[in-house]
Scaffold this motif. Structure first.
Motif, PDB file in Angstrom:
ATOM      1  N   UNK A  31       0.839  -1.206   0.000  1.00 30.84           N
ATOM      2  CA  UNK A  31       0.000   0.000   0.000  1.00 30.84           C
ATOM      3  C   UNK A  31       0.872   1.254   0.000  1.00 30.84           C
ATOM      4  N   UNK A  32       1.931   1.222   0.771  1.00 26.93           N
ATOM      5  CA  UNK A  32       2.850   2.358   0.832  1.00 26.93           C
ATOM      6  C   UNK A  32       3.500   2.626  -0.524  1.00 26.93           C
ATOM      7  N   UNK A  33       3.826   1.556  -1.249  1.00 26.13           N
ATOM      8  CA  UNK A  33       4.399   1.712  -2.592  1.00 26.13           C
ATOM      9  C   UNK A  33       3.419   2.469  -3.493  1.00 26.13           C
ATOM     10  N   UNK A  34       2.130   2.112  -3.398  1.00 25.13           N
ATOM     11  CA  UNK A  34       1.122   2.805  -4.208  1.00 25.13           C
ATOM     12  C   UNK A  34       1.021   4.272  -3.812  1.00 25.13           C
ATOM     13  N   UNK A  35       1.049   4.524  -2.512  1.00 21.41           N
ATOM     14  CA  UNK A  35       0.930   5.904  -2.025  1.00 21.41           C
ATOM     15  C   UNK A  35       2.112   6.767  -2.449  1.00 21.41           C
ATOM     16  N   UNK A  36       3.237   6.141  -2.738  1.00 17.09           N
ATOM     17  CA  UNK A  36       4.417   6.921  -3.154  1.00 17.09           C
ATOM     18  C   UNK A  36       4.192   7.620  -4.494  1.00 17.09           C
ATOM     19  N   UNK A  37       3.169   7.213  -5.244  1.00 16.95           N
ATOM     20  CA  UNK A  37       2.855   7.827  -6.542  1.00 16.95           C
ATOM     21  C   UNK A  37       1.706   8.833  -6.448  1.00 16.95           C
ATOM     22  N   UNK A  41      -0.652  11.231  -9.418  1.00 18.40           N
ATOM     23  CA  UNK A  41      -2.053  10.937  -9.730  1.00 18.40           C
ATOM     24  C   UNK A  41      -3.054  11.858  -9.052  1.00 18.40           C
ATOM     25  N   UNK A  42      -2.692  12.417  -7.900  1.00 17.25           N
ATOM     26  CA  UNK A  42      -3.639  13.242  -7.156  1.00 17.25           C
ATOM     27  C   UNK A  42      -3.410  14.735  -7.311  1.00 17.25           C
ATOM     28  N   UNK A  43      -2.289  15.116  -7.906  1.00 12.68           N
ATOM     29  CA  UNK A  43      -2.027  16.553  -8.116  1.00 12.68           C
ATOM     30  C   UNK A  43      -1.984  16.892  -9.604  1.00 12.68           C
ATOM     31  N   UNK A 161     -13.396  21.368   2.724  1.00 13.13           N
ATOM     32  CA  UNK A 161     -12.865  21.187   1.382  1.00 13.13           C
ATOM     33  C   UNK A 161     -11.386  20.825   1.491  1.00 13.13           C
ATOM     34  N   UNK A 162     -10.988  19.791   0.791  1.00  7.95           N
ATOM     35  CA  UNK A 162      -9.590  19.347   0.844  1.00  7.95           C
ATOM     36  C   UNK A 162      -9.192  18.813  -0.523  1.00  7.95           C
ATOM     37  N   UNK A 163      -7.935  18.973  -0.873  1.00  9.27           N
ATOM     38  CA  UNK A 163      -7.464  18.453  -2.156  1.00  9.27           C
ATOM     39  C   UNK A 163      -7.261  16.940  -2.042  1.00  9.27           C
ATOM     40  N   UNK A 164      -7.456  16.206  -3.137  1.00  3.65           N
ATOM     41  CA  UNK A 164      -7.215  14.759  -3.097  1.00  3.65           C
ATOM     42  C   UNK A 164      -5.802  14.420  -2.615  1.00  3.65           C
ATOM     43  N   UNK A 165      -4.821  15.197  -3.053  1.00  2.00           N
ATOM     44  CA  UNK A 165      -3.445  14.899  -2.627  1.00  2.00           C
ATOM     45  C   UNK A 165      -3.269  15.095  -1.122  1.00  2.00           C
ATOM     46  N   UNK A 166      -3.835  16.166  -0.568  1.00  2.00           N
ATOM     47  CA  UNK A 166      -3.664  16.395   0.880  1.00  2.00           C
ATOM     48  C   UNK A 166      -4.313  15.271   1.683  1.00  2.00           C
ATOM     49  N   UNK A 167      -5.424  14.746   1.186  1.00  2.00           N
ATOM     50  CA  UNK A 167      -6.092  13.645   1.871  1.00  2.00           C
ATOM     51  C   UNK A 167      -5.226  12.386   1.849  1.00  2.00           C
TER      52      UNK A 167
END
Length: 201
Positions: A31-37, A41-43, A161-167
């Protein structure tokens, strides 16, 4: 669908670490490997300053964890881990919901959700069923109730309101803090430790 937190003012509570079952480390690292990207994808795949509407309790940062530790005496780390799952299942659903089928970040996010579910499944299997039936501390139960409330019953003042990347940044940092035994030697864990130091007066 699991987990919980405490409130921090300006003091940092001592970090009590519950043993993380070894079986969880492999799916957590995947999961951490996915979050590293997440930045890509989110910005980069969203308009500048793009935000989505989430419940204020879903803006879940390490400061919220420390805050709950201070509020609830003797709070079990497993309760916080359960809360982490509950928060982030809602966060992922809300991010996916705003993306059209052909959005370039949708495959990434649905795969991230699948890996998150894998971790949750191992978490449930690694602990006795009674753990998930225990009565929760009042503060934690209130947070849980807010997270599971029907959207049309949530007061307007409770939305943020929050950005996808910040979440997903919050998702990642809190994961490192709550499952630190699986990330102790990584740079990400050092970032978590450094963030905690900034809370000290």
């Amino acid at each position: 669908m699991l987990l919980f937190v405490r409130k921090c003012l300006f003091l940092l509570s001592p970090v009590r670490v519950a043993p993380t079952p070894a079986s969880m480390c492999t799916p957590l690292k995947t999961l951490n490997d996915s979050l590293s990207h997440r930045r890509r994808y989110m910005k980069h795949n969203f308009p500048i300053n793009y935000t989505i509407r989430v419940h204020r309790k879903e803006v879940f940062k390490p400061s919220n964890i420390n805050s709950l530790r201070l509020q609830v005496k003797g709070l079990d780390e497993l309760v916080l881990q359960r809360l982490w799952f509950q928060v982030n299942q809602g966060v992922l659903k809300k991010i996916i919901r705003v993306m059209p089928e052909r959005h370039p970040s949708r495959p990434y996010t649905t795969e991230l959700e699948r890996r998150f579910r894998d971790v949750e499944g191992v978490f449930v299997q690694s602990h006795p069923a009674e753990l998930f039936q225990q009565e929760l501390p009042e503060t934690i139960q209130e947070t849980w109730d807010h997270l599971t409330e029907e959207s049309d019953r949530v007061p307007e003042s409770s939305w943020r309101l929050a950005s996808p990347k910040s979440l997903l940044d919050n998702f990642c940092h809190t994961m490192h803090c709550l499952f630190s035994e699986c990330f102790a030697s990584t740079e990400a864990q050092q970032d978590c430790d450094q963030w905690q130091k900034t809370l000290k007066p």
